[in-house]
Design an enzyme around this catalytic site. Structure first.
Site, PDB file in Angstrom:
ATOM      1  N   GLU A   1       0.791  -1.225   0.000  1.00  0.00           N
ATOM      2  CA  GLU A   1       0.000   0.000   0.000  1.00  0.00           C
ATOM      3  C   GLU A   1       0.829   1.285   0.000  1.00  0.00           C
ATOM      4  O   GLU A   1       0.819   2.046   0.980  1.00  0.00           O
ATOM      5  CB  GLU A   1      -0.942   0.019   1.210  1.00  0.00           C
ATOM      6  CG  GLU A   1      -1.839  -1.204   1.293  1.00  0.00           C
ATOM      7  CD  GLU A   1      -2.901  -1.080   2.375  1.00  0.00           C
ATOM      8  OE1 GLU A   1      -2.802  -0.192   3.230  1.00  0.00           O
ATOM      9  OE2 GLU A   1      -3.848  -1.874   2.351  1.00  0.00           O
TER      10      GLU A   1
ATOM     11  N   GLU B   1      -5.530  -8.630   0.971  1.00  0.00           N
ATOM     12  CA  GLU B   1      -6.179  -8.259   2.234  1.00  0.00           C
ATOM     13  C   GLU B   1      -7.645  -7.974   1.993  1.00  0.00           C
ATOM     14  O   GLU B   1      -7.993  -7.276   1.043  1.00  0.00           O
ATOM     15  CB  GLU B   1      -5.584  -6.972   2.842  1.00  0.00           C
ATOM     16  CG  GLU B   1      -4.273  -7.140   3.529  1.00  0.00           C
ATOM     17  CD  GLU B   1      -3.722  -5.824   4.074  1.00  0.00           C
ATOM     18  OE1 GLU B   1      -4.514  -4.941   4.459  1.00  0.00           O
ATOM     19  OE2 GLU B   1      -2.494  -5.679   4.082  1.00  0.00           O
TER      20      GLU B   1
HETATM   21  C1  GCO Z   1      -3.156  -2.404   5.255  1.00  0.00           C
HETATM   22  C2  GCO Z   1      -2.801  -2.594   6.305  1.00  0.00           C
HETATM   23  C3  GCO Z   1      -3.205  -3.322   7.450  1.00  0.00           C
HETATM   24  C4  GCO Z   1      -4.324  -2.716   8.192  1.00  0.00           C
HETATM   25  C5  GCO Z   1      -5.625  -3.046   7.556  1.00  0.00           C
HETATM   26  C6  GCO Z   1      -6.802  -2.465   8.284  1.00  0.00           C
HETATM   27  O1  GCO Z   1      -2.295  -3.001   4.552  1.00  0.00           O
HETATM   28  O2  GCO Z   1      -4.020  -1.561   5.088  1.00  0.00           O
HETATM   29  O3  GCO Z   1      -1.954  -3.520   5.748  1.00  0.00           O
HETATM   30  O4  GCO Z   1      -1.997  -3.225   8.088  1.00  0.00           O
HETATM   31  O5  GCO Z   1      -4.291  -3.201   9.479  1.00  0.00           O
HETATM   32  O6  GCO Z   1      -5.657  -2.547   6.278  1.00  0.00           O
HETATM   33  O7  GCO Z   1      -6.685  -1.084   8.308  1.00  0.00           O
END
Ligand code: GCO
Length: 443
Positions: free
Chosen positions: A171, A353
């Site tokens: 990200e 994710e």
């Molecule tokens: C992400 C983050 C996570 C967060 C999740 C929730 O990559 O955004 O990797 O670390 O915990 O997205 O906000």
């Protein structure tokens, strides 16, 4: 409400070739802070007012000490893969040389995963920049991209053939925009003139790392993980639609277009000169290095209206919301995947994710998180719909394996499919974890 997860038997997602996994990140779970160098999140946590509950990552889920039982836990869920990240300040000394002790820690985890036939998806950068690099300008300094390449080179050599897939960055939007423009994530720098500069150096770092991964680890799948918050107009008015398109370019397309089209979105020309990235000859070619996969993270969407001063204005999300205040809108997930597939010539996609923060309660040893089960069901369906519309998706990772340090929210928001009692470090598989396990084993 359902307490089960299911997909049609004829779905690609019901095949044993489809990879199911769980994901974590080093700073969010490890703790063990005294055996690594400080990172920007340590500093940020130590700055009063930055993290909602005033907490930090010194202990977190104590995964640094409990990793063996955690790998057992992962195995007990029956997943095909585990997505973890490497703490740069644990494995590289300030001199740029490997810190063998830190490397050995990850080698042990990777070997244990291999012994259990669990594919390792390794993210090299999940936001824990060594503080000494931030002291030298961090991602605003082009030099950091070359430091990242050195780190990627050394660590991928050390890991040998233990890794199934490498993601360079997690990200870059969050690192660049939240960290260097909005200032709500580490290092907490605020200013429109910084965000796109940091983003460019992050993307350059990605491209430089792809070069060394391809050389050192030709058999792993090498790519990047991007997050998307699809943008929707509040009304059908031309002004709202135009403002929304601008927001989409600014927040989403900015990070993917250079990877596939070797250029930034056209709105670059509309940004004031002082906000522009510093692009050198050859950069866009480095950034657009071919990739084996694209990792997509999805949680929610955002709704915009036109705004005279700021071009766009994000309105408050409508219900239903998760515990972190994000709208539950799975349709955006399908539409996102389909639109990316139309816009770019994508390699295979992994959903790296997806998940939800819910107000979990541990009662008599049980967390009955039916709301999270429902979130997973509707979002798995959304991915399935995208696959049916022609998107090649090869895997799905639940965020997260277990409750952990949720950045600026501290430990207040729980994203796990496993509950963590932070006083005792006892882990309890939630109803969602059991449902995920059943979905995987019933394929
Ligand atoms: C992400 C983050 C996570 C967060 C999740 C929730 O990559 O955004 O990797 O670390 O915990 O997205 O906000």
């Amino acid at each position: 409400m359902t307490d089960k997860l299911s997909l049609p038997a004829n779905s690609v997602m019901s095949s044993t070739d489809f990879i199911y996994g769980v994901a974590t990140a080093s700073f969010q779970i490890e703790g063990g802070a005294s055996s690594r160098l400080p990172c920007i999140w340590d500093t940020f946590c130590n700055t009063p007012g930055k993290v909602a509950d005033g907490s930090n990552g010194q202990v977190a889920c104590d995964h640094f000490n409990l990793w063996q039982q955690d790998v057992e836990l992962i195995d007990s869920l029956g997943v095909d893969a585990y997505r973890l990240s490497i703490s740069w300040p644990r494995v590289i000394k300030q001199s740029g040389e490997l810190n063998q002790e830190g490397v050995d820690y990850y080698l042990a985890i990777l070997d244990e995963l291999k012994a259990r036939n669990i594919k390792a998806f390794v993210t090299l950068y999940h936001w824990d920049l060594p503080q000494y690099l931030e002291d030298n300008g961090g991602w605003l300094n082009r030099e950091t991209a070359y430091k990242f390449q050195n780190y990627a080179d050394k660590i991928s050599t050390a890991f040998g053939d233990r890794v199934y897939a490498y993601a360079t960055l997690n990200e870059p939007f969050c690192s660049a925009f939240l960290g260097y423009e909005a200032g709500i994530h580490a290092p907490g720098i605020k200013g429109k003139e910084f965000g796109k500069k940091a983003a460019h150096h992050l993307l350059l770092a990605h491209g430089l790392a792809m070069q060394v991964l391809e050389k050192n680890s030709p058999n792993s799948k090498n790519g990047i993980v991007l997050n998307f918050t699809p943008c929707y107009p509040e009304s059908d008015s031309a002004a709202d639609i135009a403002a929304t398109a601008f927001a989409d370019d600014y927040f989403n397309q900015w990070y993917i277009k250079p990877l596939f089209d070797a250029q930034y979105p056209e709105i670059l020309a509309q940004l004031p000169k002082e906000n522009h990235p510093e692009i050198q000859d050859g950069d866009m070619e480095i950034i657009s290095h071919a990739m084996d996969f694209l990792g997509v993270n999805f949680y929610t969407r955002a709704i915009y209206r036109a705004d005279d001063k700021e071009v766009f204005f994000q309105i408050d999300p409508p219900a239903p919301l998760t515990d972190i205040g994000w709208e539950i809108y799975p349709k955006a997930f399908t539409e996102l995947l389909v639109s990316l597939n139309e816009k770019y010539s994508l390699p295979p996609v992994y959903i790296t994710e997806n998940g939800a923060a819910m107000a979990d309660k541990l009662i008599d040893g049980v967390v009955n998180d039916q709301d999270r089960v429902e979130y997973y069901q509707t979002h798995l369906n959304a991915v399935n719909d995208a696959i049916e519309q022609g998107v090649k998706v090869d895997g799905y990772f639940a965020w997260s394996l277990m409750d952990n340090f949720e950045w600026a929210e501290g430990y207040l928001k729980r994203f796990g499919i496993v509950y963590v009692d932070y006083d005792t470090q006892v882990r309890t598989i939630k109803a969602s974890g059991l449902a995920y396990k059943a979905l995987i084993s019933n394929r």
